[in-house]
Design a protein around this motif. Structure first.
Motif, PDB file in Angstrom:
ATOM      1  N   VAL A 197       0.823  -1.227  -0.020  1.00 14.80           N
ATOM      2  CA  VAL A 197      -0.101   0.127   0.161  1.00 14.80           C
ATOM      3  C   VAL A 197       0.789   1.416   0.013  1.00 14.80           C
ATOM      4  CG1 VAL A 197      -1.672   1.330   1.305  1.00 14.80           C
ATOM      5  CG2 VAL A 197      -1.811  -1.201   1.061  1.00 14.80           C
ATOM      6  N   THR A 198       0.619   2.148  -0.986  1.00 15.83           N
ATOM      7  CA  THR A 198       1.481   3.377  -0.853  1.00 15.83           C
ATOM      8  C   THR A 198       0.499   4.395  -0.554  1.00 15.83           C
ATOM      9  OG1 THR A 198       0.946   3.636  -3.450  1.00 15.83           O
ATOM     10  CG2 THR A 198       3.002   2.300  -2.642  1.00 15.83           C
ATOM     11  N   THR A 199      -0.691   4.585  -1.005  1.00 17.71           N
ATOM     12  CA  THR A 199      -1.583   5.903  -0.558  1.00 17.71           C
ATOM     13  C   THR A 199      -2.591   5.919   0.437  1.00 17.71           C
ATOM     14  OG1 THR A 199      -3.292   5.477  -2.572  1.00 17.71           O
ATOM     15  CG2 THR A 199      -0.877   6.616  -3.188  1.00 17.71           C
ATOM     16  N   THR A 200      -3.163   4.703   0.660  1.00 16.75           N
ATOM     17  CA  THR A 200      -4.293   4.481   1.489  1.00 16.75           C
ATOM     18  C   THR A 200      -3.750   4.191   2.946  1.00 16.75           C
ATOM     19  OG1 THR A 200      -5.641   4.076  -0.275  1.00 16.75           O
ATOM     20  CG2 THR A 200      -6.449   3.681   1.675  1.00 16.75           C
ATOM     21  N   PRO A 201      -4.269   4.935   3.999  1.00 13.09           N
ATOM     22  CA  PRO A 201      -3.940   4.623   5.319  1.00 13.09           C
ATOM     23  C   PRO A 201      -4.636   3.392   5.692  1.00 13.09           C
ATOM     24  CG  PRO A 201      -4.630   6.937   5.273  1.00 13.09           C
ATOM     25  CD  PRO A 201      -4.775   6.360   4.121  1.00 13.09           C
ATOM     26  N   VAL A 202      -4.076   2.520   6.467  1.00 11.85           N
ATOM     27  CA  VAL A 202      -4.886   1.022   6.887  1.00 11.85           C
ATOM     28  C   VAL A 202      -4.834   1.185   8.200  1.00 11.85           C
ATOM     29  CG1 VAL A 202      -4.844  -1.272   6.774  1.00 11.85           C
ATOM     30  CG2 VAL A 202      -3.955  -0.150   4.797  1.00 11.85           C
ATOM     31  N   LEU A 203      -5.964   0.921   8.818  1.00 13.13           N
ATOM     32  CA  LEU A 203      -6.148   0.898  10.512  1.00 13.13           C
ATOM     33  C   LEU A 203      -6.607  -0.307  10.942  1.00 13.13           C
ATOM     34  CD1 LEU A 203      -8.200   4.335  11.092  1.00 13.13           C
ATOM     35  CD2 LEU A 203      -5.912   3.977  11.198  1.00 13.13           C
ATOM     36  N   SER A 204      -6.119  -0.781  12.027  1.00 11.18           N
ATOM     37  CA  SER A 204      -6.620  -2.121  12.895  1.00 11.18           C
ATOM     38  C   SER A 204      -7.001  -1.696  14.081  1.00 11.18           C
ATOM     39  CB  SER A 204      -5.479  -3.234  12.763  1.00 11.18           C
ATOM     40  OG  SER A 204      -4.324  -2.769  13.277  1.00 11.18           O
ATOM     41  N   SER A 205      -7.725  -2.517  14.803  1.00 10.50           N
ATOM     42  CA  SER A 205      -8.206  -2.017  16.261  1.00 10.50           C
ATOM     43  C   SER A 205      -7.401  -2.148  17.492  1.00 10.50           C
ATOM     44  CB  SER A 205      -9.465  -2.637  16.533  1.00 10.50           C
ATOM     45  OG  SER A 205      -9.297  -4.012  16.493  1.00 10.50           O
ATOM     46  N   PRO A 206      -6.371  -3.167  17.318  1.00  6.74           N
ATOM     47  CA  PRO A 206      -5.640  -3.565  18.629  1.00  6.74           C
ATOM     48  C   PRO A 206      -5.112  -2.326  19.359  1.00  6.74           C
ATOM     49  CG  PRO A 206      -5.671  -5.414  17.136  1.00  6.74           C
ATOM     50  CD  PRO A 206      -6.044  -4.299  16.443  1.00  6.74           C
ATOM     51  N   GLU A 207      -4.085  -1.830  18.740  1.00 12.15           N
ATOM     52  CA  GLU A 207      -3.177  -0.672  19.560  1.00 12.15           C
ATOM     53  C   GLU A 207      -4.285   0.504  19.745  1.00 12.15           C
ATOM     54  OE1 GLU A 207       0.872   1.799  18.664  1.00 12.15           O
ATOM     55  OE2 GLU A 207       0.158   0.214  17.342  1.00 12.15           O
TER      56      GLU A 207
END
Length: 220
Positions: A197-207
């Motif tokens: 991935v180069t342009t789109t932020p990716v979010l996950s929940s744990p942190e």
């Protein structure tokens, strides 16, 4: 020493959240874990029934009885059940749903009129995640578009690598096609580092969830 409670439906996530919570807290903490796979199995087959809410409430009440300063429920399928438990037991001790911090951050990144892509590998997670994102946007005074993609459930076979590769491939498909990609389940977090991935932020929940628990229990 401050005690913090965590309720898990996936046993393998207990160690992950233990490390994240202790790392996020600037003071000594003692995480106390409750692991109950029945909650997720039942929610996936029968929905979030009153029995599921009652059992989750019993776990939270047990943790409160042990003197915890706050409780984090790490299963996104139980997000709305977590809110029901908080309404039932009162807000004296915070009860945190795992994806609230992620949803608020996703809305912030997307902005008014933005597009949020939700990736999930369990169907029961999709609806609660979509509704949470829209509520977060409403509280922020903006509107967002939420699109969801349900992926296969490779993780059930116990094969982590195929699961993470599948999720990483899906993340890459959305690169540039959304303002932010949200991984609906905590178990998907490891796949983010494998995505091209180069342009789109990716979010996950744990942190983000661990930080929220710490913030709400005035440890930060």
């Amino acid at each position: 020493m401050t005690r913090l409670g965590l309720v898990h439906t996936v046993p393998a996530l207990a160690a992950t959240f233990h490390d994240l919570v202790t790392a996020a807290a600037p003071a000594d903490v003692e995480p106390i874990h409750v692991v109950d796979p029945w909650l997720l199995r039942t929610a996936m087959t029968a929905g979030v029934t009153p029995e599921v809410v009652d059992r989750l409430a019993a776990h939270v009440a047990h943790l409160r009885g042990r003197g915890v300063a706050g409780v984090l429920v790490t299963c996104s399928t139980l997000g709305e059940a977590t809110e029901q438990v908080l309404d039932r037991l009162g807000a004296d001790t915070p009860v945190v749903r795992v994806d609230q911090g992620m949803a608020d951050r996703a809305v912030e990144l997307a902005g008014d009129g933005g597009r949020i892509a939700v990736l999930a590998t369990v169907a029961s997670t999709v609806g609660p995640t979509e509704r949470l994102l829209h509520r977060s946007a409403e509280r922020a005074g903006i509107a967002v578009t939420v699109e969801s993609e349900l992926l296969g459930r490779v993780r059930e076979s116990g094969a982590a690598d195929p699961h993470d590769e599948m999720v990483a491939t899906a993340i890459a498909r959305w690169d540039g096609g959304a303002d932010v990609v949200v991984l609906a389940q905590a178990s998907m977090a490891a796949a983010a580092s494998r995505a091209d991935v180069t342009t789109t932020p990716v979010l996950s929940s744990p942190e983000l969830a661990a930080r929220r628990l710490v913030d709400l229990t005035t440890l930060a």
